[in-house]
Design a protein around this motif. Structure first.
Motif, PDB file in Angstrom:
ATOM      1  N   THR A   1      -4.305  -2.542  -8.325  1.00  0.00           N
ATOM      2  CA  THR A   1      -3.505  -1.345  -8.094  1.00  0.00           C
ATOM      3  C   THR A   1      -3.329  -0.527  -9.360  1.00  0.00           C
ATOM      4  O   THR A   1      -3.156   0.687  -9.288  1.00  0.00           O
ATOM      5  CB  THR A   1      -2.100  -1.710  -7.575  1.00  0.00           C
TER       6      THR A   1
ATOM      7  N   PHE B   1       0.103   0.893  -5.228  1.00  0.00           N
ATOM      8  CA  PHE B   1       1.098  -0.058  -4.730  1.00  0.00           C
ATOM      9  C   PHE B   1       1.443   0.211  -3.265  1.00  0.00           C
ATOM     10  O   PHE B   1       1.704  -0.710  -2.501  1.00  0.00           O
ATOM     11  CB  PHE B   1       2.358  -0.023  -5.594  1.00  0.00           C
TER      12      PHE B   1
ATOM     13  N   LEU C   1      -0.094  -5.831   2.723  1.00  0.00           N
ATOM     14  CA  LEU C   1       0.761  -7.019   2.829  1.00  0.00           C
ATOM     15  C   LEU C   1       1.480  -7.032   4.170  1.00  0.00           C
ATOM     16  O   LEU C   1       1.645  -8.082   4.793  1.00  0.00           O
ATOM     17  CB  LEU C   1       1.780  -7.050   1.679  1.00  0.00           C
TER      18      LEU C   1
ATOM     19  N   ILE D   1      -7.491  -6.236   0.116  1.00  0.00           N
ATOM     20  CA  ILE D   1      -7.273  -7.463  -0.655  1.00  0.00           C
ATOM     21  C   ILE D   1      -5.919  -8.071  -0.281  1.00  0.00           C
ATOM     22  O   ILE D   1      -5.783  -9.290  -0.155  1.00  0.00           O
ATOM     23  CB  ILE D   1      -7.390  -7.168  -2.165  1.00  0.00           C
ATOM     24  N   ALA D   2      -4.919  -7.213  -0.067  1.00  0.00           N
ATOM     25  CA  ALA D   2      -3.598  -7.722   0.308  1.00  0.00           C
ATOM     26  C   ALA D   2      -3.635  -8.380   1.685  1.00  0.00           C
ATOM     27  O   ALA D   2      -3.016  -9.416   1.900  1.00  0.00           O
ATOM     28  CB  ALA D   2      -2.573  -6.592   0.291  1.00  0.00           C
TER      29      ALA D   2
ATOM     30  N   LEU E   1      -1.194  -1.412  -1.356  1.00  0.00           N
ATOM     31  CA  LEU E   1      -0.972  -2.867  -1.398  1.00  0.00           C
ATOM     32  C   LEU E   1       0.105  -3.269  -0.391  1.00  0.00           C
ATOM     33  O   LEU E   1      -0.054  -4.236   0.370  1.00  0.00           O
ATOM     34  CB  LEU E   1      -0.543  -3.266  -2.812  1.00  0.00           C
TER      35      LEU E   1
ATOM     36  N   PHE F   1      -3.631  -8.613  -7.525  1.00  0.00           N
ATOM     37  CA  PHE F   1      -2.898  -7.506  -6.888  1.00  0.00           C
ATOM     38  C   PHE F   1      -2.570  -6.410  -7.902  1.00  0.00           C
ATOM     39  O   PHE F   1      -2.814  -5.227  -7.673  1.00  0.00           O
ATOM     40  CB  PHE F   1      -1.583  -8.003  -6.281  1.00  0.00           C
TER      41      PHE F   1
ATOM     42  N   LEU G   1      -1.467 -12.810  -7.997  1.00  0.00           N
ATOM     43  CA  LEU G   1      -0.618 -11.669  -8.352  1.00  0.00           C
ATOM     44  C   LEU G   1      -1.334 -10.786  -9.366  1.00  0.00           C
ATOM     45  O   LEU G   1      -1.268  -9.554  -9.295  1.00  0.00           O
ATOM     46  CB  LEU G   1       0.720 -12.147  -8.920  1.00  0.00           C
TER      47      LEU G   1
ATOM     48  N   PRO H   1      -6.838  -2.086  -2.540  1.00  0.00           N
ATOM     49  CA  PRO H   1      -5.642  -2.942  -2.590  1.00  0.00           C
ATOM     50  C   PRO H   1      -5.191  -3.382  -1.206  1.00  0.00           C
ATOM     51  O   PRO H   1      -4.763  -4.529  -1.028  1.00  0.00           O
ATOM     52  CB  PRO H   1      -4.585  -2.039  -3.241  1.00  0.00           C
TER      53      PRO H   1
ATOM     54  N   GLY I   1      -2.825 -11.962   0.958  1.00  0.00           N
ATOM     55  CA  GLY I   1      -1.376 -12.031   1.127  1.00  0.00           C
ATOM     56  C   GLY I   1      -0.893 -13.338   1.735  1.00  0.00           C
ATOM     57  O   GLY I   1      -0.044 -14.019   1.147  1.00  0.00           O
TER      58      GLY I   1
END
Lengths: 501, 169
Positions: A157, A168, A175, A436-437, A171, A153, A150, A433, A441
């Motif tokens: 962001t 976000f 996700l 990476i998500a 992100l 994340f 987290l 982001p 995720g």
């Protein structure tokens, strides 16, 4: 540990692995020099080879691309004033004026050697620290894992980028893509809409290639510069005694700044290279030369950038934490092989990890040996006609995505994700982001559910270790930072150092 | 000046489309999560729908915040790069042509084979990007495609489809 490293060298020094390392650094440098392709895109485009080459060889090559790409970016910074990579933005500030003054050869040389020194020191730090970090991290449980991810994340962001809400948004898109497919715990289909092609989720190769290669190529195509800049011609790089005297301290200071930044979430190379530049300017006895081509301003940031790559690899290998886009794509490659980077990697895949680390030393040496004599050749790459370059990127993106499973649906997916990537670039949503998500995720969800299962559904199960509490405090601090900053500014007398920067 | 203002205002409005995209995606994720059948083999207190609800919520919240930001005059900064010239408005025609070349590639790869689809994709992209040296571009497109086919078939062991040419070559 030393014997591990020696074993690593034994693995890395085979003919095949040496060739792959050389191919990696050459490709990486070419990619760093070429406009429009960064190391993240390059590794993404090469992900399909993970289906045909064994893991050790593939990672030796990827690591070479990473280091080579970091180096190649400086060439365009210096000769063309357009950084090939974000890490090389700062290099342009002094490097290009140097080239204009006819000192391009010296700028390239100090960049190459700085790169070598920074990378060497950074990799030695990696060798020394990675096992310690892994030992520590081996004991962290599901709650700690959730907290760290987290943090990754939130940091990626909030700290990078200019707009949090856009970070976000990116992100959240990532996700969502990560959710597609079978729920790993119950095996239920999520967001598949009954499509058989979506049951296995969207292959991470397709996502990475779509976001980095197709999205980027489309965006550049829409805004293609019609009048290309003219690179300044340059001869063989060399340094005289005075240049060396002015460069060696910045070379050595670079890793001190670069390595830690590379290893923390959202650190990357942009911030430390800038810090290095500011530091060198402060410490230089020739401040008047800064802005007009001071060699310290090339030596320091280049060494810093290289060391930050080593720091990034440390976090990626020991914690499974990708702090830059390249690391995120390399993590995807590990997943392709069914290998989970993290504390256990050093135990389970000892041979692979140490061969990879040994190949970093080899790669850096090859880079130095190749790049000093080849610099004029690299500069010529800048003249490649842009239509061929970007058509080539789309072409290889398509071939790579198709090769994943010979399924035409993957190509449709590639185009859709590429268009999303185009939209993100157009409207300032950062890409990092999202990727990476996509990659982290699903594991965050897994660990989250495991942690809550252990605590019987009690949310307190997420904060039952000191480590996780500390991490959540850091997350809260990052989230509240704009508020804190405003309060601090309000109460403290504004004592701004006007000489800063 | 007035044209720049106009494009500026239009660009500001088009960003609302991103907020709309996020909102639609959010609703989609939440609706999908709500329609998941009750988990039989549920394992632990959190079912397969909880994280989708969180993600859907995040999408809706960012959509709302982004819309507010845009209406207040906030603007996402378009990504810059070496070959990117942001001083002139984007040429979407190029993107459309590229997407068309890519779509042709998708349609052709399984029917006409990779040698055809690859050539069409490369040549079409080069055309879209503004090159008009048809013959040279075509030759390069064929060469790149054939070399790639050989590379994938013999070095990586991934045979790309030949379509009707299978057996002929």
């Amino acid at each position: 540990m030393l014997s591990n490293l020696l074993d690593g060298f034994a693995t890395a020094l085979t003919v095949e692995h040496l060739l792959l390392a050389a191919l990696g650094v050459l490709l990486g440098t070419a990619i760093g020099v070429l406009p429009g392709i960064g190391p993240a895109m390059a590794v993404a485009l090469l992900l399909p080879i993970t289906y045909s080459i064994e893991a050790t060889g593939a990672f030796i090559m990827f690591a070479g691309i990473y280091y080579g790409g970091m180096f190649g970016g400086s060439t365009t910074s210096i000769l063309l004033n357009t950084p090939g990579e974000t890490a090389a933005v700062v290099t342009a500030i002094e490097g290009h004026p140097m080239a204009k003054k006819g000192r391009g050869a010296q700028a390239l040389a100090t960049a190459a050697i700085g790169h070598f020194v920074g990378g060497m020191v950074g990799t030695i730090l990696l060798v020394a620290l990675a096992p310690l970090v892994a030992d520590f991290a081996v004991n962290i449980g599901a709650p700690d894992f959730v907290a760290v991810m987290l943090l990754a994340f939130i940091a990626v962001t909030s700290v990078l980028g200019k707009s949090r809400v856009r970070g976000f948004a990116s992100l959240a898109i990532g996700l969502t893509i990560g959710l597609i497919g079978l729920d790993p715990v119950t095996g239920q289909q999520r967001l598949t809409f009954g499509s058989l092609h979506l049951v296995d989720g969207i292959d991470v190769v397709v996502v990475a290639v779509g976001l980095f290669a197709v999205g980027e190529a489309l965006w550049v195509a829409a805004n293609l510069r019609r009048t290309a800049g003219k690179p300044i011609p340059v001869g063989r790089p060399w340094l005289n005694r005075d240049d060396v005297r002015r460069s060696w301290k910045p070379w050595l200071r670079g890793p001190v700044i670069g390595f830690p930044f590379g290893a923390v979430p959202a650190g990357g190379a942009e911030i430390p290279t800038f810090l290095s530049y500011v530091t060198e300017k402060r410490l230089s006895r020739r401040k008047d030369e800064f802005g007009k081509g001071a060699i310290e301003g090339v030596a320091g940031p280049e060494s810093t950038a290289s060391a930050s790559a080593a720091g990034t690899l440390t976090a990626m290998l020991t914690l499974g934490l990708p702090t830059t886009a390249v690391a995120a794509v390399m993590l995807a490659a590990f997943q392709q092989y069914g290998i989970q980077p993290g504390p256990l990697l050093f135990e389970r895949e000892s041979e692979l990890v140490w061969a990879l680390i040994a190949s970093l030393f080899i790669g850096l040496t090859l880079l130095l040996l190749l790049n000093l004599p080849l610099a004029p050749l690299w500069a010529r790459l800048l003249r490649i006609p842009r239509p061929y370059l970007y058509a080539g990127i789309l072409f290889f993106a398509s071939v790579g995505a198709y090769a994943v499973s010979s399924d035409v649906v993957d190509l449709v997916m590639l185009l859709v994700i590429g268009l999303i990537g185009l939209m993100m670039r157009r409207f300032g949503l950062p890409v990092l982001p999202a990727i990476i998500a996509v990659i982290l995720g699903p594991s965050v969800e897994n660990q989250l559910r495991r942690a809550l299962q252990l605590s019987g559904g009690d949310l307190g199960g997420l904060v039952n270790t000191t480590f996780s509490v500390v991490v959540y405090c850091v997350i809260a601090a990052i989230l509240l930072w704009p508020l804190i900053a405003r309060l601090v500014r309000k109460f403290a007398r504004p004592k701004v150092d006007s000489h800063a920067g | 000046m007035s044209t720049r203002n106009l494009t500026g205002r239009l660009a500001g409005k088009s960003e609302l489309g991103v907020a709309g995209f996020l909102a639609v995606l959010g609703v989609l994720v939440i609706v999908e999560a709500a329609s998941l059948p009750p988990a039989i083999g549920q394992f632990g207190p959190i079912g397969p729908d909880v994280v989708p609800y969180i993600v859907g919520g995040l999408l809706l919240v960012t959509a709302g915040l982004l819309a507010v930001d845009v209406l207040r005059g906030g603007r996402g900064e378009a990504e810059s790069g070496e070959d990117i010239d942001l001083s002139v408005p984007p040429e979407w025609r190029t993107v459309l042509l590229l997407a068309a070349a890519f779509a042709a590639n998708i349609v052709l790869i399984d029917t006409a084979g990779f040698l055809v689809s690859g050539t069409v994709l490369f040549w079409g992209s080069v055309y879209a990007l503004g090159s008009r040296r048809y013959l040279r571009d075509g030759l390069i497109a064929v060469a790149v495609t054939v070399l790639t086919y050989l590379l994938f078939a013999y070095s990586l062991g991934v045979p790309l489809p030949l379509g009707p040419l299978d057996g002929v070559i």
